[in-house]
Design an enzyme around this catalytic site. Structure first.
Site, short mmCIF file in Angstrom:
data_model
loop_
_atom_site.label_atom_id
_atom_site.label_comp_id
_atom_site.label_asym_id
_atom_site.label_seq_id
_atom_site.Cartn_x
_atom_site.Cartn_y
_atom_site.Cartn_z
N ARG A 201 4.77 19.39 21.20
CA ARG A 201 3.95 18.27 21.68
C ARG A 201 2.88 17.90 20.65
O ARG A 201 2.58 16.72 20.46
CB ARG A 201 3.33 18.62 23.03
CG ARG A 201 4.37 18.67 24.13
CD ARG A 201 3.76 18.95 25.48
NE ARG A 201 4.74 18.73 26.54
CZ ARG A 201 4.49 18.91 27.83
NH1 ARG A 201 3.29 19.33 28.21
NH2 ARG A 201 5.42 18.68 28.73
N ALA A 243 -5.29 26.57 27.48
CA ALA A 243 -6.60 26.13 27.97
C ALA A 243 -7.24 27.16 28.89
O ALA A 243 -8.46 27.28 28.94
CB ALA A 243 -6.45 24.80 28.70
N SER A 265 -0.27 19.60 32.77
CA SER A 265 0.58 19.25 33.92
C SER A 265 0.36 20.24 35.05
O SER A 265 1.31 20.84 35.58
CB SER A 265 2.05 19.20 33.50
OG SER A 265 2.30 18.11 32.64
N ALA A 266 -0.91 20.39 35.44
CA ALA A 266 -1.27 21.35 36.48
C ALA A 266 -0.70 20.97 37.84
O ALA A 266 -0.63 21.82 38.74
CB ALA A 266 -2.79 21.48 36.56
N CYS A 410 -2.46 -3.48 28.91
CA CYS A 410 -3.62 -4.37 28.89
C CYS A 410 -4.19 -4.45 30.31
O CYS A 410 -3.53 -4.98 31.20
CB CYS A 410 -3.15 -5.74 28.41
SG CYS A 410 -4.40 -6.99 28.28
#
EC number: 4.2.1.49
Length: 556
Positions: A201, A243, A265-266, A410
């Site tokens: 990633r 983390a 992606s908890a 946008c």
């Protein structure tokens, strides 16, 4: 045999003006489905996984092939019905009806648990559609860049006098959604330290220009943040690590970031969050053999992660949940005060939702970037006074690399979306663009989601969990003539915690398309204004009155 794995396939959307379906209204969903699985777009295309843990574009490869075949033969008055990534029926409808109707991951509420979903998923009866994975309108990390940018800018306005230069953001997660964070941060003028446990990633974000560089160690990463703060330059740095280990270590060292958030992606404690102390290989093996043990270990690790975020919050550092449900996971494991720091929507984004402003997006089916640049110019022409939006479009053109089909995100709202859609349609009709444009949005929008731990957290009237609103949004988009409409469960925050709807509409240059665009792109954001006005938000009530919305319950 794993029907979801095919390492030999490489899927890319066709480019150009030649089509293999019977019209652009069916070629468009075909190309966008394929675009979701482009190796430059999807996280694990060989497994049909687009982003967000196990968010898939189709249930298995056989279903993918059948969807493609169905779209290629679909007539102008037929509708394809897709149940959790599997095509289950083709029905006679009418030309203004949606060409595709999609339902993903929906489970009767009493049974809407991760365990029950996983059982159905394992039996081949269901798939997880996330938000834009199973609804075929994912455009890579750009899809969330502007929303993240707007959030960071608002944090800067509230806490740092509108100036993030010399400030740095601590976060984690560089997947399909989290991968937008580093670029959003530097666009907003801040530096970022992003922790990610999967090397692939980090490599993808470096390759696509979303991340500036990688640090070899925590010490090096902190030195880079200190140097950036001293020189008031904006740099994004990826750090390989967990983390659940890095955040507490930073607290222990007394390090003070300027903003703290998280996009791991908890929401999926089995497939999305690496337990503390585990290797990737161990995690990969045990996800299949011991999923409950993985879930327990992941959620236990999240407690330490969230406690560190609480510690930063207690230091007076702006700390926000970015919608991955990590607070809920920690609370489930006994961390009673996990919700002491806010989610990003009630803290920073809801005023935009009250005006129907949200993540409007479009993609060029031609595959030619010039079509996007021409539409960028048209947006500026039609919204000449929105200098903030002009600045965003300029930065986006300069700094965002397209993934798959060229696309643009946008944030615009009620009164502007339909004008832009009609203008794009006219450009197609006049031959200014090489092929039609598809227009859609994230399910994270003002009127299309019920998610008490994210988009509808802390609603003024207590209606956080009322999910009538996304159902009504989907029904109204069907009635209005969207090209495809989707209704999902569990996106963003995980199974059991959200319901949400999506729509996509094709601007093919025809008069019929113009009529549909005007209806859909007015009604869709109007449901967001309606939903927030009904909840008692003055900004939404004022927006409804200014735009002449007929809301019987608010009639005076």
């Amino acid at each position: 045999m794993n029907r979801r794995l095919d390492n030999q396939r490489v899927i890319r959307a066709p480019h150009g003006s030649d089509i293999s379906a019977k019209s652009w209204l069916t070629e468009a969903p075909l190309r966008m489905l394929m675009n979701n699985l482009d190796p430059d777009v999807a996280e694990k295309p060989s497994e049909l996984i687009v982003y967000g843990g196990i968010g898939r574009a189709a249930r298995d490869w056989d279903s993918f092939d059948r969807i493609v075949a169905s779209l290629r033969k679909l007539e102008a008055d037929q509708t394809l019905v897709v149940q959790s990534g599997k095509p289950v029926g083709i029905f006679r409808t009418h030309p203004d009806a949606p060409r595709v109707l999609i339902a993903n991951s929906n489970i009767v509420p009493h049974w809407a648990t991760l365990d029950h979903f996983n059982a159905l998923d394992k039996m081949g009866l269901m798939m997880y559609g996330q938000m834009t994975a199973g609804s075929w309108i994912y455009i890579g990390s750009q899809g969330i860049v502007q929303g993240t940018y707007e959030t960071f800018v608002e944090v800067g306005r509230r806490h740092y006098n509108g100036d993030l230069s010399g400030k740095w953001i601590l976060t984690a997660g560089l997947g399909g959604m989290g991968g937008a964070q580093p670029l959003a941060a530097t666009m907003a003028g801040a530096s970022m330290l992003a922790v990610e446990c999967q090397p692939s990633r980090i490599e993808m974000r470096l390759r696509t220009g979303y991340l500036d560089r990688q640090a070899a160690s925590l010490d090096e990463a902190l030195a880079l943040m200190e140097e950036a703060a001293r020189t008031k330059t904006a740099v994004s740095v990826g750090l390989l690590g967990n983390a659940a280990e890095i955040f507490p270590e930073l607290v222990r060292r007394g390090v003070r970031p300027d903003i703290v958030t998280d996009q791991t992606s908890a929401h999926d404690p089995i497939n999305g969050y690496l337990p503390k102390g585990w290797t990737l290989a161990e995690w990969e093996a045990k996800r299949a053999s011991e999923p409950k043990a993985v879930e327990q270990a992941s959620k236990t690790s999240m407690v330490g992660h969230v406690q560190a975020m609480l510690d930063f919050h207690a230091m007076g550092i702006p700390t926000l949940d970015y919608g991955n449900n990590i607070r809920q996971m920690a609370k489930d494991m006994g961390l009673a005060n996990a919700f002491d720091f806010p989610g990003f929507v009630p803290a920073y984004i809801r005023p935009l939702f009250c005006r129907g402003i949200g993540p409007f997006r479009w993609a060029a089916l031609s595959g030619d970037p010039e079509d996007i640049y021409k539409t960028d110019a048209k947006v500026k022409e039609l919204l000449p006074d929105n200098k903030h939006l002009h600045n965003w479009l300029d930065m986006a053109r300069q700094r965002i690399k397209f993934q798959g089909l060229p696309a643009r995100i946008c944030w615009v709202g009620l009164g502007d979306r339909h004008r832009l859609g009609l203008a794009f349609n006219e450009m197609v009709a006049r031959g200014e663009l090489k092929a039609p444009i598809v227009i859609g949005r994230d399910h994270l929008d003002s009127g299309s989601v019920a998610s008490p731990n994210r988009e509808t957290e802390a609603m003024k009237d207590g209606s956080d969990a009322v999910s009538d609103w996304p159902l009504l949004n989907a029904l109204l988009n069907c009635a209005s003539g969207a090209t495809w409409v989707s209704l999902h469960h569990g996106g963003g925050v995980g199974i059991g915690y959200s319901q949400h709807a999506g729509m996509v509409i094709v601007a093919d240059g025809t008069d019929d398309a113009a009529r549909r665009l005007e209806r859909v792109l007015w009604n869709d954001p109007a449901t967001g204004v309606m939903r927030h006005a009904d909840a008692g938000y003055d900004d939404a009530i004022g927006c409804a009155e200014a735009n002449g919305l007929d809301l019987p319950s608010l009639a005076r």
